[in-house]
Design an enzyme around this catalytic site. Structure first.
Site, PDB file in Angstrom:
ATOM      1  N   CYS A  68       0.844  -1.206   0.000  1.00 19.92           N
ATOM      2  CA  CYS A  68       0.000   0.000   0.000  1.00 19.92           C
ATOM      3  C   CYS A  68       0.878   1.255   0.000  1.00 19.92           C
ATOM      4  CB  CYS A  68      -0.911  -0.012   1.227  1.00 19.92           C
ATOM      5  SG  CYS A  68      -2.025   1.399   1.301  1.00 19.92           S
ATOM      6  N   CYS A  72       0.541   4.639   7.092  1.00 18.72           N
ATOM      7  CA  CYS A  72      -0.111   4.483   8.404  1.00 18.72           C
ATOM      8  C   CYS A  72       0.841   3.723   9.342  1.00 18.72           C
ATOM      9  CB  CYS A  72      -1.436   3.750   8.250  1.00 18.72           C
ATOM     10  SG  CYS A  72      -2.458   4.472   6.937  1.00 18.72           S
ATOM     11  N   CYS A  75       0.428  -0.049  10.435  1.00 16.35           N
ATOM     12  CA  CYS A  75      -0.054  -1.044   9.470  1.00 16.35           C
ATOM     13  C   CYS A  75       1.071  -1.877   8.862  1.00 16.35           C
ATOM     14  CB  CYS A  75      -0.841  -0.346   8.358  1.00 16.35           C
ATOM     15  SG  CYS A  75      -1.649  -1.527   7.257  1.00 16.35           S
ATOM     16  N   CYS A 111     -16.366  -9.506   5.611  1.00  8.19           N
ATOM     17  CA  CYS A 111     -15.735  -8.199   5.364  1.00  8.19           C
ATOM     18  C   CYS A 111     -14.456  -8.399   4.552  1.00  8.19           C
ATOM     19  CB  CYS A 111     -15.337  -7.542   6.676  1.00  8.19           C
ATOM     20  SG  CYS A 111     -16.668  -7.441   7.853  1.00  8.19           S
ATOM     21  N   CYS A 142     -19.367  -6.415   3.630  1.00  6.34           N
ATOM     22  CA  CYS A 142     -18.667  -5.188   4.010  1.00  6.34           C
ATOM     23  C   CYS A 142     -17.372  -5.173   3.234  1.00  6.34           C
ATOM     24  CB  CYS A 142     -18.382  -5.195   5.511  1.00  6.34           C
ATOM     25  SG  CYS A 142     -17.432  -3.751   6.070  1.00  6.34           S
ATOM     26  N   CYS A 202     -19.404   1.741   8.621  1.00  3.83           N
ATOM     27  CA  CYS A 202     -18.649   1.076   9.683  1.00  3.83           C
ATOM     28  C   CYS A 202     -17.421   1.944   9.905  1.00  3.83           C
ATOM     29  CB  CYS A 202     -18.260  -0.333   9.238  1.00  3.83           C
ATOM     30  SG  CYS A 202     -17.150  -1.154  10.411  1.00  3.83           S
ATOM     31  N   ARG A 274     -17.880  -2.821  17.987  1.00  2.00           N
ATOM     32  CA  ARG A 274     -17.153  -4.076  17.733  1.00  2.00           C
ATOM     33  C   ARG A 274     -15.829  -4.134  18.494  1.00  2.00           C
ATOM     34  NH1 ARG A 274     -16.642  -4.415  12.214  1.00  2.00           N
ATOM     35  NH2 ARG A 274     -18.793  -5.106  12.219  1.00  2.00           N
TER      36      ARG A 274
HETATM   37  N1  SAM Z   1      -6.663   0.443   3.285  1.00  2.00           N
HETATM   38  C1  SAM Z   1      -7.928   0.537   3.869  1.00  2.00           C
HETATM   39  C2  SAM Z   1      -8.015   1.625   4.894  1.00  2.00           C
HETATM   40  O1  SAM Z   1      -7.001   2.096   5.376  1.00  2.00           O
HETATM   41  O2  SAM Z   1      -9.137   2.005   5.221  1.00  2.00           O
HETATM   42  C3  SAM Z   1      -8.461  -0.746   4.444  1.00  2.00           C
HETATM   43  C4  SAM Z   1      -7.599  -1.667   5.255  1.00  2.00           C
HETATM   44  S1  SAM Z   1      -6.971  -1.045   6.816  1.00  2.00           S
HETATM   45  C5  SAM Z   1      -5.851  -2.315   7.228  1.00  2.00           C
HETATM   46  C6  SAM Z   1      -8.363  -1.168   7.931  1.00  2.00           C
HETATM   47  C7  SAM Z   1      -8.190  -0.740   9.374  1.00  2.00           C
HETATM   48  O3  SAM Z   1      -7.537  -1.750  10.107  1.00  2.00           O
HETATM   49  C8  SAM Z   1      -7.373   0.496   9.665  1.00  2.00           C
HETATM   50  O4  SAM Z   1      -8.090   1.673   9.448  1.00  2.00           O
HETATM   51  C9  SAM Z   1      -7.061   0.309  11.139  1.00  2.00           C
HETATM   52  O5  SAM Z   1      -8.060   0.913  11.932  1.00  2.00           O
HETATM   53  C10 SAM Z   1      -7.068  -1.203  11.328  1.00  2.00           C
HETATM   54  N2  SAM Z   1      -5.716  -1.710  11.602  1.00  2.00           N
HETATM   55  C11 SAM Z   1      -4.736  -1.880  10.700  1.00  2.00           C
HETATM   56  N3  SAM Z   1      -3.611  -2.349  11.289  1.00  2.00           N
HETATM   57  C12 SAM Z   1      -3.885  -2.471  12.607  1.00  2.00           C
HETATM   58  C13 SAM Z   1      -3.119  -2.902  13.739  1.00  2.00           C
HETATM   59  N4  SAM Z   1      -1.861  -3.269  13.634  1.00  2.00           N
HETATM   60  N5  SAM Z   1      -3.722  -2.917  14.941  1.00  2.00           N
HETATM   61  C14 SAM Z   1      -5.008  -2.526  15.063  1.00  2.00           C
HETATM   62  N6  SAM Z   1      -5.775  -2.119  14.025  1.00  2.00           N
HETATM   63  C15 SAM Z   1      -5.224  -2.075  12.813  1.00  2.00           C
HETATM   64 FE1  SF4 Z   2      -2.797   1.228   3.451  1.00  2.00          FE
HETATM   65 FE2  SF4 Z   2      -2.707   0.029   5.840  1.00  2.00          FE
HETATM   66 FE3  SF4 Z   2      -3.070   2.662   5.699  1.00  2.00          FE
HETATM   67 FE4  SF4 Z   2      -5.043   1.001   4.893  1.00  2.00          FE
HETATM   68  S1  SF4 Z   2      -4.252   1.204   6.966  1.00  2.00           S
HETATM   69  S2  SF4 Z   2      -4.303   2.869   3.851  1.00  2.00           S
HETATM   70  S3  SF4 Z   2      -3.809  -0.679   4.046  1.00  2.00           S
HETATM   71  S4  SF4 Z   2      -1.212   1.539   5.030  1.00  2.00           S
END
Ligand code: SAM
Ligand code: SF4
Ligand code: DTB
Length: 327
Positions: A68, A72, A75, A111, A142, A202, A274
């Site tokens: 990606c 973030c 992530c 989802c 979802c 959501c 949730r």
């Molecule tokens: N890329 C899309 C986005 O950012 O909306 C969808 C996937 S993203 C992985 C979905 C959500 O997963 C993030 O917004 C975050 O809230 C949660 N998430 C991701 N990594 C995480 C982690 N290590 N611990 C807890 N929540 C996490």
């Molecule tokens: Fe990309 Fe992870 Fe951020 Fe979603 S949360 S936009 S998958 S880096």
């Protein structure tokens, strides 16, 4: 003015039922309540709006993993951290097989998550086929695909999508310390598009990223002040992933996590709250406190997106012990 005319006047000016606005300070005051008082208030509100012994089960599938463009800090799927193997968008038959297995294990919602800043139109065509096929199994659908461009939410609605997951993730004041490649305003923009297309929202966040209690209160205020409030509110406890900037974030004190759930329940009475990421690391007793605090939905299945989840057999045993009926 009679009560009836006052009500109809209110309806003329506001088509959406008026929900009170919360200030961060008011929410912080909820966080400070003695634990038993906070839990009692959460239970009163929970029982006024929900069956207290029912928990909704959603199963996650990562349909496109890693690579990606976004940064973030929590992530595993950001190309800048490269902590997971990149995978292409899954084939329809792989997604359908996973959805069938989720249904057989008792999930009511499926989802699908993709590690994109946002979908390209040709990706969206394939996701729409997935949504239609999963819906055909009798599951709620979802997706979480990142930021949407003009017209994309309408296309997902046409495919029959029930929910779009897009989290605010953290307090507005803290957002820039976790993510710099897009803004929280961008997230609100997508949430508006989803709402306008008639798809259920959501939207939640992550705690345990080093934010202050005021930061947690501020995130909950942002969520609770959305009109209408999100139908589903995932509260994720950070899963610290080696190789990400937040790998060494100090874990949140467990009662503070339970308090966050209770405060979400009190401020968003009709939403499904949730208990999301981080459940694998929680004891059964801690999860039970979260249910008492008003959590009434979980991610169900042995995997989240890239990390493990509490195993389905363990969840089944816990439900039996607590007298919980899955929805
Ligand atoms: N890329 C899309 C986005 O950012 O909306 C969808 C996937 S993203 C992985 C979905 C959500 O997963 C993030 O917004 C975050 O809230 C949660 N998430 C991701 N990594 C995480 C982690 N290590 N611990 C807890 N929540 C996490
Ligand atoms: Fe990309 Fe992870 Fe951020 Fe979603 S949360 S936009 S998958 S880096
Ligand atoms: C949400 O709020 N949490 C889920 C779902 N929406 C997509 C994702 C949790 C991811 C946890 C870390 C991982 O497995 O990569």
């Amino acid at each position: 003015m009679t009560v009836a005319t006052a009500i109809s006047a209110q309806h003329r000016t506001s088509p959406v039922p008026a929900v009170r606005r919360w200030t961060t300070t008011e929410i912080e005051a909820l966080f400070r309540l003695p634990f038993a008082d906070l839990m009692f208030r959460a239970q009163e509100i929970h029982r006024a709006h929900h069956d207290a012994n029912t928990v909704q089960l959603s199963t996650l599938l990562s349909i496109k993993t890693g690579g990606c463009s976004e940064d973030c800090g929590y992530c595993s799927q950001s190309a800048r951290h490269e902590t997971v193997e990149r995978e292409q968008l899954l084939e329809l038959n792989e997604v359908l097989a996973a959805a069938q297995a989720a249904k057989a294990k008792g999930a009511s919602r499926f989802c699908m998550g993709a590690a994109w800043r946002g979908p390209k139109d040709k990706d969206l065509d394939r996701v729409m086929e997935m949504v239609q096929a999963v819906k055909g199994l009798g599951l709620e659908t979802c997706v979480t695909l990142g930021m949407l461009k003009e017209g994309q939410a309408e296309r997902l609605a046409e495919a029959g999508l029930d929910y779009y997951n897009h989290n605010l993730d953290t307090a507005p004041e803290f957002y820039g310390q976790i993510i710099t490649s897009h803004t929280q305003a961008d997230r609100f923009d997508t949430l508006g598009k989803v709402r306008d297309a008639g798809i259920k929202v959501c939207c939640g966040g992550i705690v345990g990223m080093g934010e202050s209690r005021r930061g947690r209160a501020s995130l909950i205020a942002e969520l609770a002040n959305m009109t209408p409030q999100p139908e589903s509110v995932p509260i994720n406890n950070l899963v610290p992933i080696p190789g990400t900037p937040l790998e060494n974030a100090p874990p949140l004190e467990p009662f503070e996590f339970v308090r966050t759930i209770a405060v979400a329940r009190i401020t968003m009475p009709t939403s499904y709250v949730r208990l999301s990421a981080g459940r694998q690391e929680m004891s059964d007793e801690m999860q039970s406190l979260c249910f008492l605090a008003g959590a009434n939905s979980i991610f169900y299945g042995d995997k989240l997106l890239t990390t493990g989840n509490a195993e389905a057999a363990r969840d089944q045993a816990l439900f039996q012990q607590l007298g919980i009926h899955p929805l």
